[in-house]
Every structure is written in C-alpha cells, then in structure tokens.
Design a protein around this motif. Sequence first.
Motif, PDB file in Angstrom:
ATOM      1  N   GLU A  10       0.826  -1.202   0.000  1.00  0.00           N
ATOM      2  CA  GLU A  10       0.000   0.000   0.000  1.00  0.00           C
ATOM      3  C   GLU A  10       0.864   1.258   0.000  1.00  0.00           C
ATOM      4  O   GLU A  10       0.598   2.215  -0.729  1.00  0.00           O
ATOM      5  N   VAL A  11       1.918   1.256   0.805  1.00  0.00           N
ATOM      6  CA  VAL A  11       2.837   2.397   0.838  1.00  0.00           C
ATOM      7  C   VAL A  11       3.437   2.603  -0.549  1.00  0.00           C
ATOM      8  O   VAL A  11       3.498   3.723  -1.057  1.00  0.00           O
ATOM      9  N   ALA A  12       3.870   1.513  -1.186  1.00  0.00           N
ATOM     10  CA  ALA A  12       4.475   1.609  -2.517  1.00  0.00           C
ATOM     11  C   ALA A  12       3.485   2.166  -3.538  1.00  0.00           C
ATOM     12  O   ALA A  12       3.838   3.030  -4.354  1.00  0.00           O
ATOM     13  N   ALA A  13       2.259   1.700  -3.498  1.00  0.00           N
ATOM     14  CA  ALA A  13       1.244   2.173  -4.448  1.00  0.00           C
ATOM     15  C   ALA A  13       0.946   3.656  -4.245  1.00  0.00           C
ATOM     16  O   ALA A  13       0.875   4.423  -5.214  1.00  0.00           O
ATOM     17  N   ALA A  16       4.060   5.737  -5.338  1.00  0.00           N
ATOM     18  CA  ALA A  16       4.187   5.803  -6.803  1.00  0.00           C
ATOM     19  C   ALA A  16       3.165   6.771  -7.390  1.00  0.00           C
ATOM     20  O   ALA A  16       3.495   7.580  -8.266  1.00  0.00           O
ATOM     21  N   ALA A  17       1.948   6.713  -6.920  1.00  0.00           N
ATOM     22  CA  ALA A  17       0.907   7.616  -7.429  1.00  0.00           C
ATOM     23  C   ALA A  17       1.219   9.072  -7.083  1.00  0.00           C
ATOM     24  O   ALA A  17       1.113   9.961  -7.938  1.00  0.00           O
ATOM     25  N   ALA A  18       1.623   9.312  -5.838  1.00  0.00           N
ATOM     26  CA  ALA A  18       1.905  10.689  -5.410  1.00  0.00           C
ATOM     27  C   ALA A  18       3.103  11.258  -6.162  1.00  0.00           C
ATOM     28  O   ALA A  18       3.062  12.401  -6.650  1.00  0.00           O
ATOM     29  N   VAL A  19       4.175  10.476  -6.277  1.00  0.00           N
ATOM     30  CA  VAL A  19       5.363  10.956  -6.986  1.00  0.00           C
ATOM     31  C   VAL A  19       5.034  11.219  -8.453  1.00  0.00           C
ATOM     32  O   VAL A  19       5.459  12.231  -9.025  1.00  0.00           O
ATOM     33  N   GLY A  20       4.260  10.341  -9.058  1.00  0.00           N
ATOM     34  CA  GLY A  20       3.859  10.544 -10.449  1.00  0.00           C
ATOM     35  C   GLY A  20       3.072  11.829 -10.638  1.00  0.00           C
ATOM     36  O   GLY A  20       3.336  12.609 -11.570  1.00  0.00           O
ATOM     37  N   ARG A  21       2.119  12.078  -9.757  1.00  0.00           N
ATOM     38  CA  ARG A  21       1.310  13.310  -9.866  1.00  0.00           C
ATOM     39  C   ARG A  21       2.164  14.551  -9.615  1.00  0.00           C
ATOM     40  O   ARG A  21       2.021  15.560 -10.305  1.00  0.00           O
ATOM     41  N   ILE A  22       3.041  14.483  -8.619  1.00  0.00           N
ATOM     42  CA  ILE A  22       3.914  15.632  -8.349  1.00  0.00           C
ATOM     43  C   ILE A  22       4.804  15.901  -9.556  1.00  0.00           C
ATOM     44  O   ILE A  22       4.957  17.052  -9.978  1.00  0.00           O
TER      45      ILE A  22
END
Length: 151
Positions: A10-13, A16-22
């Motif tokens: 869950e942390v990885a998902a 990954a989503a947050a870094v991608g959006r940023i």
Amino acid sequence: MSPRSTDRTEVAARLAAAVGRINRRARTDSASLGYGIVSALATIQREGPLRPGDLSRIEVVTKPTMTRILTELEQRGFIEREADPRDGRAFMVSATAEGIAAVERARSDRTGIVAELIAELGESDVTAIAGALDALERVAQGDRTQEPHTF
C-alpha cells in the motif's frame, strides 16, 4: 503501527501515485527540457565524464534511448564528446557550461513549482515530508541499505 506491520504494498502504491502526480505537476512548459534529458544531463554534470553505456545504466534506460538523449543534448550544445583515454574506439561525454546552466535552470524551475505545491501544507505535513526525504533519496539512488530496526 509498528514498522513490521506497515503494509509495504500500500505504501508503494500510494508513493508511486503521489510521486507521479507531483512530477506531472512539476513539469514546466513543453519548450523546456524533459525530465529524462535533465536527469541525464545532471548525472553527466555530477559523475562525468562518462561513457554512454555507463550513463544508460545509471539512468536505467536502454542504450537506444540514451543515444537519442545524447544526440539532443549535443545538438543543444549541452554536452561535448571526447575520446576515452582508456579505449580510443569509445568516447566520453561531459557537460558544457551551457549544459550546467540548463540543469540549474531546470532545477530552479521545478523547485519553485514544488515549493508552490507544498506552500499551503501545515507545518506538521512539511515536517513529515522532510523526515521521509533521507529514505526517499536512498530509494531513488537504489541504495538498499536500511537502518537497524528498533523494537
């Protein structure tokens, strides 16, 4: 929640989503350098001179992708090629003064955008992000060394 019971998937998902959006939000206009080009140029600046194959391994891209990146960097005057002193058939790439300036501009632009993104966060959120940076930087560098667990 103890470190052992943290759901790493869950942390990885979420990470990954947050870094991608940023990253998408931090991209500047289309006339500027893309992330892959800036990353390669920054690596050349920091680690160079480098052989293209070594650079592709560091950047975790294929050799054909690195060839395209180096062609663009050379066309823009951001890198220069020189013979590899250990192997006359190979070459090394180094950043030019223009390339170093381009990296600094790109970093400054992206830093400003991310600063705007976190400007409205509360102090506790900013402190939490700051506290995670060492671990995130280790992950980004591929450093699997972990701190000792405390129980």
